[in-house]
Design a protein around this motif. Structure first.
Motif, PDB file in Angstrom:
ATOM      1  N   SER A  24      43.898  36.993  31.093  1.00 12.29           N
ATOM      2  CA  SER A  24      42.756  36.262  30.520  1.00 12.29           C
ATOM      3  C   SER A  24      43.121  34.792  30.308  1.00 12.29           C
ATOM      4  CB  SER A  24      42.329  36.883  29.190  1.00 12.29           C
ATOM      5  OG  SER A  24      41.773  38.153  29.413  1.00 12.29           O
TER       6      SER A  24
ATOM      7  N   GLN B 155      35.762  39.010  29.189  1.00 14.61           N
ATOM      8  CA  GLN B 155      36.313  40.339  28.909  1.00 14.61           C
ATOM      9  C   GLN B 155      35.542  40.981  27.749  1.00 14.61           C
ATOM     10  OE1 GLN B 155      40.522  40.370  28.152  1.00 14.61           O
ATOM     11  NE2 GLN B 155      40.519  42.512  27.528  1.00 14.61           N
TER      12      GLN B 155
ATOM     13  N   ASP C 158      36.276  39.143  34.407  1.00 15.97           N
ATOM     14  CA  ASP C 158      37.331  39.676  33.546  1.00 15.97           C
ATOM     15  C   ASP C 158      36.974  41.109  33.149  1.00 15.97           C
ATOM     16  OD1 ASP C 158      39.581  39.887  32.029  1.00 15.97           O
ATOM     17  OD2 ASP C 158      39.249  38.068  30.851  1.00 15.97           O
ATOM     18  N   GLU C 159      37.640  42.067  33.764  1.00 24.20           N
ATOM     19  CA  GLU C 159      37.429  43.505  33.535  1.00 24.20           C
ATOM     20  C   GLU C 159      35.964  43.923  33.681  1.00 24.20           C
ATOM     21  OE1 GLU C 159      39.626  45.301  30.476  1.00 24.20           O
ATOM     22  OE2 GLU C 159      41.273  43.880  30.598  1.00 24.20           O
TER      23      GLU C 159
END
Ligand code: ADP
Ligand code: MG
Length: 589
Positions: free
Chosen positions: A381, A423, A512-513
């Motif tokens: 991140s 995220q 992000d994810e």
């Protein structure tokens, strides 16, 4: 029922109300007072309810408006219609000065500072010689149109309610616009809004000015209604009362401000009129009962009375779907030179003694899906935040499409063509999917606050909403377009974030994810979408823990561990790499 129609009906009702035979003149005075308070409360709705900036000091802006017209009309003989712009400008300038120092503050300090200058300026009003000290200024002329003088409560009634309804329309227009989405993102979701180019500092100052100008307008009307100005109505107690009005009515709703004003003004009047009769003139008792009733109201309808009432209505206001055939011009960008699209060279980020990213280098090619994997805390991140300009690198360089972007602001990086998801999902839960996604197209619109209020932004707005709607269709959430973002599952909210990022028309998408919290089918659909985007010419850099998903989708994989790049290669090579198995894959398998 359309909003315009509801407003028309309301205006008609207000127009005929004073004409009802037998209407006691005293009721008209109450309606005048309700209108005056509603103007201030409407500003607080925007400032506190929508923008999240709690102000106890709004009454002083009424004071600026009232004293400006009192001084100019009594000492310089100016017509009230000429002092109107002066009153609004003085309140607005006071708001800029107080706003610049206030909106920088956060947490409890912001409301506390509004109490401080609220009290301070009230004392100033009551001490200044040219404002008449505690006696104030008398003999303020009445409003006048031609030879018609608005001398009594019944004649100024129309002026007051004209301004209330006009202000409500302008405020509603502002909220329903590009600028308004920025304002509505202030309370929850300003980090994401900033990433898409919303100038949140300016948006805060703007609502501060808007609220102050409405209060100044109320003060101007008040001065010509009372025909005199004294400091008492502009003190801290009045400031608290205005805040109460907004909260009781429903702090997030423009009409809540009007309703709150009606409830509080009438309640106060009734208590003041009847309690002394019942309890034999015991002074101040009404204030205690008034306080208890307000607390009870806030308990019964925590979001305010307005949303509770609207919930009881048998019909709902309908929102129209945007016409997706309206085109939005693609952002002008220089063609990327040959070679990798994104190049990260020896990027390093230290937080004190922790080296979150340790001299990491890798490239993302054009039309490539690159996955960044590694255990929790590996620095994935943080690497995203270095690329998007959210964090400043300790050392190293990042180049995008041939341009160094290591010191560029997030907004510049977005304009160059990099957009991202977060995220931890960062949507504004009480805005619809469409409105959230439209924030992604913020930098592709032009219209500012004034244009929005006057509805001169419609062509620009239609193009932004059409683009947002197309991206929502593209990610497969067309059925949820008018749902509130907060009502969607976490997995769907992640997809909404992708649609928002696509509104930038990016060359590189950072995810992000994205698959966290998605069901199996949803993951498959996401993989299909990402492949389509790549085949359409976009590059994708994604962080993901689901190894099945990554191995199936990524063209190449970079593995981080403790901030250091430990491997890079095709999915097949990474799966067999002993270092990777030891550091990561062994752990998750
Ligand atoms: P990942 O996304 O790979 O799980 P992060 O990039 O979030 O990892 O974090 C990498 C390391 O940097 C962790 O040790 C984390 O505690 C630390 N870190 C991240 N952000 C900050 C910060 N703002 N301040 C201090 N330490 C941080
Ligand atoms: Mg992370």
């Amino acid at each position: 029922m359309s909003q315009r129609f509801s407003i028309l009906i309301f205006a008609l009702i207000m127009a005929v109300l004073p004409l009802i035979p037998g209407m006691p003149p005293y009721w008209i005075v109450l309606l005048d007072n309700i209108g005056l308070a509603a103007l201030v409360a409407m500003g607080l709705v925007l400032l506190t309810g929508v923008g999240g900036l709690t102000s106890f000091g709004q009454a002083v802006f009424c004071g600026f408006g009232a004293y400006t017209t009192a001084v100019l009309s009594t000492q310089y003989g100016l017509s009230p219609w000429l002092t109107l712009p002066a009153s609004l400008v003085v309140s607005g300038i006071a708001a800029v000065i107080l706003g610049i120092v206030t909106v920088r503050l956060s947490g409890h300090y912001l409301p506390l500072s509004t109490i401080a200058w609220g009290i301070g300026i009230y004392y100033l009003f009551s001490k200044l010689e040219f404002l008449g000290r505690n006696d104030g200024i008398g003999r303020v002329p009445p409003l006048q149109i031609g030879s018609y003088q608005m001398l009594d409560a019944g004649s100024i009634y129309y002026a007051i309610w004209f301004f209330v309804i006009a202000s409500a329309i302008l405020t509603l227009n502002l909220l329903d616009s590009r600028t308004g989405r920025g304002i509505r993102a202030l309370r929850r979701g300003h980090i994401a809004a900033e990433a898409f180019g919303v100038a949140t500092g300016w948006a805060k100052l703007l609502v501060f000015i808007h609220a102050a100008v409405l209060a100044g307008l109320s003060g101007w009307l008040y001065a010509h209604f009372q025909r005199a100005v004294m400091p008492t109505p502009f003190g801290a107690q009045a400031g608290i009362e205005y805040l109460f009005i907004a909260v009781v009515g429903g702090a997030g709703y423009v009409w809540g401000g009007v309703l709150g004003a009606a409830i509080v003004v009438i309640l106060k009047e009734v208590l003041q009129g009847y309690l002394p009769l019942i309890f034999g003139g015991q002074g101040q008792l009404e204030i205690i009962v008034f306080g208890i009733m307000l607390v009870a109201l806030v308990q019964l309808a925590p979001g305010g009375v307005w949303p509770w009432l609207v919930g009881l209505l048998p019909f709902k206001t309908t929102s129209q779907r945007p016409d997706t055939s309206v085109a939005l011009a693609a952002p002008a960008r220089a063609a990327a030179p040959a070679g990798p699209l994104l190049r990260i060279d020896n990027a390093r980020k230290q937080f004190g003694g922790v080296t979150a990213v340790n001299d990491v280098s890798f490239d993302v090619g054009a039309r490539e899906i690159l996955a960044l994997i590694g255990p929790n805390g590996a620095g994935k991140s943080t690497t995203f935040n270095l690329i998007t300009g959210v964090l400043k690198a300790t050392s190293g360089t990042v180049t995008f499409a041939g341009q160094p972007i290591i010191d560029a602001a997030p907004q510049t990086i977005t304009q160059l063509g990099i957009s991202r998801t977060f995220q931890h999902v960062k949507l504004v839960p009480d805005m619809t999917v469409l409105e959230n996604v439209a924030i992604g197209a913020h930098l592709r619109g032009r219209s500012g606050a004034i244009a929005s209020m006057l509805r001169l932004d419609r062509a620009d707005e239609a193009a932004l909403l059409a683009e947002a709607a197309r991206q929502i269709e593209r990610v497969g959430l067309g059925d949820q377009i008018d749902h509130l973002a907060g009502s969607l599952s976490l997995g769907q909210q992640r997809i909404v974030e992708i649609a928002r990022a696509l509104c930038v028309n990016p060359m590189l998408l950072l995810l992000d994810e994205p698959a966290a919290g998605l069901r199996h089918m949803e993951k498959q659909r996401l993989a299909t979408l990402l492949r389509q985007l790549r085949d359409g010419g976009m590059s994708v850099l994604l962080v993901e823990h689901d190894m099945g998903f990554v191995m199936d989708l990524a063209d190449r994989i970079v593995v981080l561990d403790f901030g250091t790049r430990i491997a890079e290669g095709t999915p097949q090579a990474i799966m067999k790499n002993p270092d990777v198995i030891k550091a990561y894959l062994g752990g998750v398998a």
